[in-house]
Scaffold this motif. Structure first.
Motif, mmCIF file in Angstrom:
data_model
loop_
_atom_site.group_PDB
_atom_site.id
_atom_site.type_symbol
_atom_site.label_atom_id
_atom_site.label_comp_id
_atom_site.label_asym_id
_atom_site.label_seq_id
_atom_site.Cartn_x
_atom_site.Cartn_y
_atom_site.Cartn_z
ATOM 1 N N LYS A 39 0.829 -1.211 0.000
ATOM 2 C CA LYS A 39 0.000 0.000 0.000
ATOM 3 C C LYS A 39 0.859 1.254 0.000
ATOM 4 C CE LYS A 39 -3.552 2.344 2.767
ATOM 5 N NZ LYS A 39 -4.329 2.301 4.031
ATOM 6 N N ALA A 40 1.863 1.279 0.877
ATOM 7 C CA ALA A 40 2.723 2.464 0.973
ATOM 8 C C ALA A 40 3.540 2.650 -0.300
ATOM 9 C CB ALA A 40 3.653 2.327 2.182
ATOM 10 N N GLY A 41 4.011 1.550 -0.891
ATOM 11 C CA GLY A 41 4.777 1.645 -2.123
ATOM 12 C C GLY A 41 3.969 2.242 -3.254
ATOM 13 N N THR A 42 2.683 1.903 -3.309
ATOM 14 C CA THR A 42 1.793 2.483 -4.316
ATOM 15 C C THR A 42 1.665 3.983 -4.123
ATOM 16 O OG1 THR A 42 0.538 0.420 -4.444
ATOM 17 C CG2 THR A 42 -0.530 2.409 -5.287
ATOM 18 N N LYS A 43 1.526 4.416 -2.868
ATOM 19 C CA LYS A 43 1.398 5.852 -2.586
ATOM 20 C C LYS A 43 2.659 6.617 -2.990
ATOM 21 C CE LYS A 43 -2.651 6.184 -0.482
ATOM 22 N NZ LYS A 43 -3.723 7.106 -0.899
ATOM 23 N N LEU A 83 18.328 3.453 4.790
ATOM 24 C CA LEU A 83 18.357 2.501 5.908
ATOM 25 C C LEU A 83 19.115 3.010 7.128
ATOM 26 C CD1 LEU A 83 18.928 -0.832 3.928
ATOM 27 C CD2 LEU A 83 16.778 0.223 4.642
ATOM 28 N N LEU A 84 20.151 3.805 6.927
ATOM 29 C CA LEU A 84 20.966 4.238 8.060
ATOM 30 C C LEU A 84 20.661 5.654 8.526
ATOM 31 C CD1 LEU A 84 24.471 2.745 7.131
ATOM 32 C CD2 LEU A 84 22.593 1.718 8.428
ATOM 33 N N ILE A 85 20.102 6.485 7.652
ATOM 34 C CA ILE A 85 19.810 7.874 8.029
ATOM 35 C C ILE A 85 18.314 8.099 8.193
ATOM 36 C CG2 ILE A 85 19.997 10.288 7.310
ATOM 37 C CD1 ILE A 85 22.535 9.505 5.752
ATOM 38 N N LEU A 86 17.544 7.797 7.146
ATOM 39 C CA LEU A 86 16.128 8.158 7.139
ATOM 40 C C LEU A 86 15.261 7.205 7.949
ATOM 41 C CD1 LEU A 86 15.862 9.154 3.382
ATOM 42 C CD2 LEU A 86 15.903 10.686 5.355
ATOM 43 N N LEU A 87 15.552 5.910 7.899
ATOM 44 C CA LEU A 87 14.710 4.947 8.634
ATOM 45 C C LEU A 87 14.742 5.209 10.140
ATOM 46 C CD1 LEU A 87 14.306 1.171 7.876
ATOM 47 C CD2 LEU A 87 14.453 1.968 10.222
ATOM 48 N N PRO A 88 15.932 5.306 10.776
ATOM 49 C CA PRO A 88 15.924 5.625 12.217
ATOM 50 C C PRO A 88 15.260 6.968 12.504
ATOM 51 C CG PRO A 88 18.094 4.850 11.526
ATOM 52 C CD PRO A 88 17.307 5.088 10.285
ATOM 53 N N GLY A 89 15.534 7.967 11.656
ATOM 54 C CA GLY A 89 14.920 9.274 11.872
ATOM 55 C C GLY A 89 13.404 9.230 11.757
ATOM 56 N N ASN A 168 3.670 7.796 6.743
ATOM 57 C CA ASN A 168 2.329 8.356 6.918
ATOM 58 C C ASN A 168 1.253 7.297 6.688
ATOM 59 O OD1 ASN A 168 0.748 10.737 7.475
ATOM 60 N ND2 ASN A 168 0.105 10.698 5.344
ATOM 61 N N GLU A 169 1.536 6.328 5.828
ATOM 62 C CA GLU A 169 0.567 5.273 5.531
ATOM 63 C C GLU A 169 0.507 4.207 6.625
ATOM 64 O OE1 GLU A 169 -1.655 5.026 2.941
ATOM 65 O OE2 GLU A 169 -1.040 7.120 2.733
ATOM 66 N N VAL A 170 1.567 4.079 7.408
ATOM 67 C CA VAL A 170 1.603 3.011 8.424
ATOM 68 C C VAL A 170 1.747 3.602 9.820
ATOM 69 C CG1 VAL A 170 2.524 1.295 6.841
ATOM 70 C CG2 VAL A 170 4.112 2.736 8.119
ATOM 71 N N ALA A 171 1.333 4.853 9.993
ATOM 72 C CA ALA A 171 1.518 5.544 11.272
ATOM 73 C C ALA A 171 0.823 4.835 12.427
ATOM 74 C CB ALA A 171 1.029 6.984 11.162
ATOM 75 N N GLY A 180 9.731 -2.542 9.667
ATOM 76 C CA GLY A 180 9.791 -3.525 8.588
ATOM 77 C C GLY A 180 9.313 -2.952 7.260
ATOM 78 N N VAL A 181 8.221 -2.206 7.299
ATOM 79 C CA VAL A 181 7.673 -1.619 6.067
ATOM 80 C C VAL A 181 8.654 -0.611 5.481
ATOM 81 C CG1 VAL A 181 5.862 -0.128 5.143
ATOM 82 C CG2 VAL A 181 5.267 -2.007 6.670
ATOM 83 N N LEU A 182 9.224 0.254 6.313
ATOM 84 C CA LEU A 182 10.179 1.244 5.821
ATOM 85 C C LEU A 182 11.386 0.561 5.180
ATOM 86 C CD1 LEU A 182 10.111 3.809 8.774
ATOM 87 C CD2 LEU A 182 9.306 4.224 6.446
ATOM 88 N N ALA A 183 11.875 -0.512 5.815
ATOM 89 C CA ALA A 183 13.027 -1.226 5.262
ATOM 90 C C ALA A 183 12.677 -1.904 3.945
ATOM 91 C CB ALA A 183 13.540 -2.259 6.266
ATOM 92 N N VAL A 184 11.528 -2.586 3.902
ATOM 93 C CA VAL A 184 11.122 -3.303 2.687
ATOM 94 C C VAL A 184 10.908 -2.330 1.535
ATOM 95 C CG1 VAL A 184 9.243 -4.627 1.624
ATOM 96 C CG2 VAL A 184 10.141 -5.304 3.859
#
Length: 326
Positions: A39-43, A83-89, A168-171, A180-184
């Motif tokens: 779903k998030a990938g589509t957005k 993965l190292l900057i944006l995902l943790p943030g 925003n889609e998986v808040a 997991g979603v952000l990484a995938v």
């Protein structure tokens, strides 16, 4: 002794049930991640189009033997960005400052609008800012380094948009599912975008290789690829610019709606629904196109205002490093 064996077997059974429950829980989490990632990938598709369309220009002007190594460097930088900057943030934001996600998205949307509007203004004869592709390359090594760094910086902005849209889609999901979603999504989009970019930039080499084959069919297809490549790069440049404006304007419209200023988004949606009802079988496509065009117009207007303010009022950006956007 028998009672001890029975007790041991009971303990083993309890552990086995607990392990099975854990496996079931992991399977549920994996399913949640898979569904939410789709779903998030589509957005985030609009930003992906932008990314794929813009990136090939970063290897324009470089020798063919350096194209794939540079794309590999950009891909590595993109994965580090995501993965190292944006995902943790992003996870920290969602935990402690969830209200900031929409404003950050809007800032990114304004940046994309500015980049797209600046391209159009320069194409229409406006002043160019920083070095351009027409400038002479005096130091190929430094030129390549600047290109790669510029691509990774641009990727950081686009990746931030992708991650923010995804978040925003998986808040409302759990922290584990969000991570997991952000990484995938981050890995999948990077592989798809830069895999496509690698194929695009080597298409002329593939065409040349086929054109030298003894098979008549291979020769014809190779010549077709060689003729098509310049047109494809031109189309991608146009698509990248339009995508910047469409995505940037759409993000701003959505953000204003989320913040309580719903009128601009409602006007665009009303126009979309009117076209859908008026055009019958093609309503879905034409309605979507209507909203995309209106979003692009919003992005163009906002981006042009920002460009004028930066360059003509504040005099910012006159020494901007080279960007293939120009």
């Amino acid at each position: 002794m028998p009672s001890g064996i029975v007790a041991l077997l009971d303990d083993i059974a309890v552990i086995a049930r607990a392990a099975a429950a854990s496996v079931d829980d992991l399977a549920v989490v994996a399913d949640d991640i898979s569904l939410a990632a789709g779903k998030a990938g589509t957005k985030a598709a609009g930003v992906v189009v932008d990314d794929a369309a813009v990136t090939p220009s970063y290897v324009t002007g470089l020798t063919p033997d350096r194209e794939l190594p540079i794309i590999a460097k950009i891909t590595k930088g993109s994965l580090i960005n995501k993965l190292l900057i944006l995902l943790p943030g992003a996870l920290l934001l969602s935990e402690f400052l969830p209200w900031a996600i929409i404003p950050i998205l809007m800032l990114g949307g304004l940046f994309l609008s500015y980049e797209g509007a600046e391209k159009i203004m320069e194409k229409l004869g406006g002043e160019k800012h920083g070095k351009t592709l027409e400038d002479e390359i005096t130091d190929p090594v430094e030129f390549e380094k600047q290109r790669t760094q510029g691509a990774i910086r641009t990727d950081l902005i686009l990746s931030a948009e992708i991650m923010a849209i995804t978040l925003n889609e998986v808040a409302d999901e759990s922290l584990l599912v969000r991570a997991g979603v952000l990484a995938v999504v981050g890995i999948a989009i990077t592989v798809v975008v830069y895999g496509a970019v690698a194929l695009i930039v080597k298409m002329d080499d593939i065409g040349l290789h086929l054109a030298e084959k003894p098979s008549e069919a291979a020769k014809k297809f190779g010549c077709f690829l060689l003729r098509a490549m310049p047109r494809l790069l031109t189309v991608l440049s146009v698509v990248g610019t339009v995508a910047m404006l469409w995505v940037g304007g759409g993000i701003v419209l959505h953000g204003l709606e989320e913040l309580g200023f719903a009128m601009p988004a409602h006007v665009a949606h009303d126009a979309q629904h009117w076209v859908e009802h008026a055009t019958g079988a093609f309503g879905g496509v034409l309605g979507w196109l209507t909203y995309a065009v209106l979003s692009a117009i919003v992005g163009l207007v906002l981006g042009a205002i920002i460009a004028v303010l930066l360059h003509n009022v504040l005099n910012i950006g006159e020494d901007k490093e080279e960007s293939p956007a120009h």
